[in-house]
Every structure is written in structure tokens, then in C-alpha cells.
Write a protein that holds these residues in place. Structure first.
Motif, PDB file in Angstrom:
ATOM      1  N   THR A  22      -5.257  -5.189  -5.227  1.00 13.23           N
ATOM      2  CA  THR A  22      -4.962  -5.159  -6.663  1.00 13.23           C
ATOM      3  C   THR A  22      -6.199  -4.793  -7.463  1.00 13.23           C
ATOM      4  OG1 THR A  22      -3.215  -6.802  -6.401  1.00 13.23           O
ATOM      5  CG2 THR A  22      -4.170  -6.565  -8.613  1.00 13.23           C
ATOM      6  N   SER A  63       2.886   1.730  -3.239  1.00 16.38           N
ATOM      7  CA  SER A  63       1.973   2.114  -4.327  1.00 16.38           C
ATOM      8  C   SER A  63       1.525   3.560  -4.172  1.00 16.38           C
ATOM      9  CB  SER A  63       0.754   1.193  -4.333  1.00 16.38           C
ATOM     10  OG  SER A  63       1.137  -0.119  -4.630  1.00 16.38           O
ATOM     11  N   ARG A  64       1.204   3.933  -2.969  1.00 14.87           N
ATOM     12  CA  ARG A  64       0.755   5.307  -2.704  1.00 14.87           C
ATOM     13  C   ARG A  64       1.830   6.321  -3.099  1.00 14.87           C
ATOM     14  NH1 ARG A  64       0.129   9.377   1.115  1.00 14.87           N
ATOM     15  NH2 ARG A  64      -2.025  10.075   1.362  1.00 14.87           N
ATOM     16  N   MET A  94      -7.169  -1.084  -6.817  1.00 10.84           N
ATOM     17  CA  MET A  94      -6.252  -0.166  -7.488  1.00 10.84           C
ATOM     18  C   MET A  94      -6.479  -0.169  -8.996  1.00 10.84           C
ATOM     19  SD  MET A  94      -2.672  -0.783  -5.427  1.00 10.84           S
ATOM     20  CE  MET A  94      -1.728   0.087  -6.680  1.00 10.84           C
ATOM     21  N   VAL A 150      -2.847  -2.352 -13.078  1.00 15.59           N
ATOM     22  CA  VAL A 150      -2.469  -3.008 -11.823  1.00 15.59           C
ATOM     23  C   VAL A 150      -2.918  -4.460 -11.895  1.00 15.59           C
ATOM     24  CG1 VAL A 150      -2.633  -2.968  -9.318  1.00 15.59           C
ATOM     25  CG2 VAL A 150      -2.815  -0.816 -10.603  1.00 15.59           C
ATOM     26  N   ASP A 163      -9.539   1.918  -9.700  1.00 18.55           N
ATOM     27  CA  ASP A 163      -9.347   3.331  -9.363  1.00 18.55           C
ATOM     28  C   ASP A 163      -8.415   4.070 -10.310  1.00 18.55           C
ATOM     29  OD1 ASP A 163     -11.017   3.074  -7.169  1.00 18.55           O
ATOM     30  OD2 ASP A 163      -9.373   2.893  -5.719  1.00 18.55           O
ATOM     31  N   HIS A 164      -7.450   3.375 -10.892  1.00 18.91           N
ATOM     32  CA  HIS A 164      -6.398   4.072 -11.633  1.00 18.91           C
ATOM     33  C   HIS A 164      -6.352   3.761 -13.120  1.00 18.91           C
ATOM     34  CE1 HIS A 164      -5.080   5.740  -7.896  1.00 18.91           C
ATOM     35  NE2 HIS A 164      -5.127   4.534  -7.374  1.00 18.91           N
ATOM     36  N   PHE A 181       0.827  -1.202   0.000  1.00 13.18           N
ATOM     37  CA  PHE A 181       0.000   0.000   0.000  1.00 13.18           C
ATOM     38  C   PHE A 181       0.865   1.257   0.000  1.00 13.18           C
ATOM     39  CE2 PHE A 181      -1.678   3.441   2.597  1.00 13.18           C
ATOM     40  CZ  PHE A 181      -2.779   3.825   1.841  1.00 13.18           C
ATOM     41  N   ILE A 228       2.133   6.057  -7.356  1.00 17.06           N
ATOM     42  CA  ILE A 228       1.038   6.071  -8.325  1.00 17.06           C
ATOM     43  C   ILE A 228       1.036   7.311  -9.213  1.00 17.06           C
ATOM     44  CG2 ILE A 228      -0.785   7.098  -6.877  1.00 17.06           C
ATOM     45  CD1 ILE A 228      -1.212   3.960  -9.033  1.00 17.06           C
TER      46      ILE A 228
END
Length: 147
Positions: free
Chosen positions: A88, A45-46, A91, A101, A94-95, A42, A49
Motif C-alpha cells: 500500500t 492492482s496491476r 503504491m 492508495v 509510486d502513483h 498485486f 492502475i
């Protein structure tokens, strides 16, 4: 970023086994297993991103077959790796479409004579390549067909 100026791929490959059942694992062991096997992914990734969005990059979370079916006597590890699968998926939703991802869930990760060829390296390389550009949000087993 300071050395290379860009980030194209993040492979979150953190893991450590944790033995015990819900009855025997201490709260400290529980938190430790989650910190290594889930929280580390987490936080990395944060931090990454926005850089990956700039390059339309890719994240590969390395889980475990324990994410897909629990292992005996490994409640904390199995729980944390199960959460990696849902992290996973979340993410990926969301992205997308800027950042892809996916997760690779290997069985054996030690390259011994018995396990030779069962490591997930080629799957990770494929998912981060141009050929894998349309794959997003997938949980892939990389275990040589072993359950």
C-alpha cells in the motif's frame, strides 16, 4: 470496464486464514497464503492502475490487524498481511497524485451480534469519497477500538 466504461475505485478484499508456525507450515501452505492474501492484490492492482489513473481513482487494500501485530500460530497469514501494508505504501508513493492508495486493517469481519458495527465498510466508503481526497498512503485500523 466493458460494462461500465470506467473504473473509479478498486477494493482489494482478498483473504484467507492460514494456521501454523514457521515449523509446521508447509511450503505449499506458505505459497498459498501469500497467493491469496498478497499476490491477488498485486495482480488486480496491476491490471487496474492505468484505468484508475484515467479517473484519478482510488485503491483500498483490505488487510488485517494481523498486519500490524502478528497473531500466534498464523505466520503465513500475518506475514502476507504485513506485506499488504508495505505494498500500500509503495503504491501510494509510486502513483500519487493521480491515484490514491490506502489500506484498511479490520479486526473482526464477521457481522455477528457481538461484532455488529465493527466492520470496515464506512471507512472504505470515506476513503473513496470526495471527503477523503487528500488521504493517501495511510494504514487505517478499523477495529472498533479493539486490539
Amino acid at each position: 470496464m466493458a460494462d461500465l466504461g470506467r473504473l473509479d475505485v478498486l477494493v482489494n478484499n482478498a483473504g484467507a486464514p492460514s494456521l501454523g508456525t514457521v515449523e509446521t507450515v508447509t511450503p505449499e501452505e506458505w505459497r498459498g497464503a501469500l497467493a491469496i492474501n498478497l499476490d491477488a492484490l498485486f495482480h488486480t492492482s496491476r491490471a487496474s492502475i492505468r484505468h484508475l489513473r484515467d479517473t484519478r481513482g482510488s485503491v483500498i487494500n483490505v488487510g488485517s490487524m494481523a498486519a500490524l501485530h502478528a497473531d500466534y500460530g498464523m505466520v503465513a497469514y500475518s506475514t502476507a498481511k504485513g506485506a499488504v501494508a508495505n505494498l500500500t505504501r509503495a503504491m501510494a508513493m509510486d502513483h500519487a497524485p493521480e491515484v490514491r492508495v490506502n489500506a484498511v486493517h479490520p479486526g473482526f469481519t464477521l457481522d455477528t451480534g457481538f461484532t455488529a458495527g465493527l466492520t470496515p465498510d464506512s471507512v472504505v466508503a470515506f476513503l473513496t469519497s470526495a471527503e477523503g481526497h487528500w488521504i493517501n498512503g495511510k494504514i487505517l485500523r478499523a477495529n472498533g477500538g479493539m486490539v
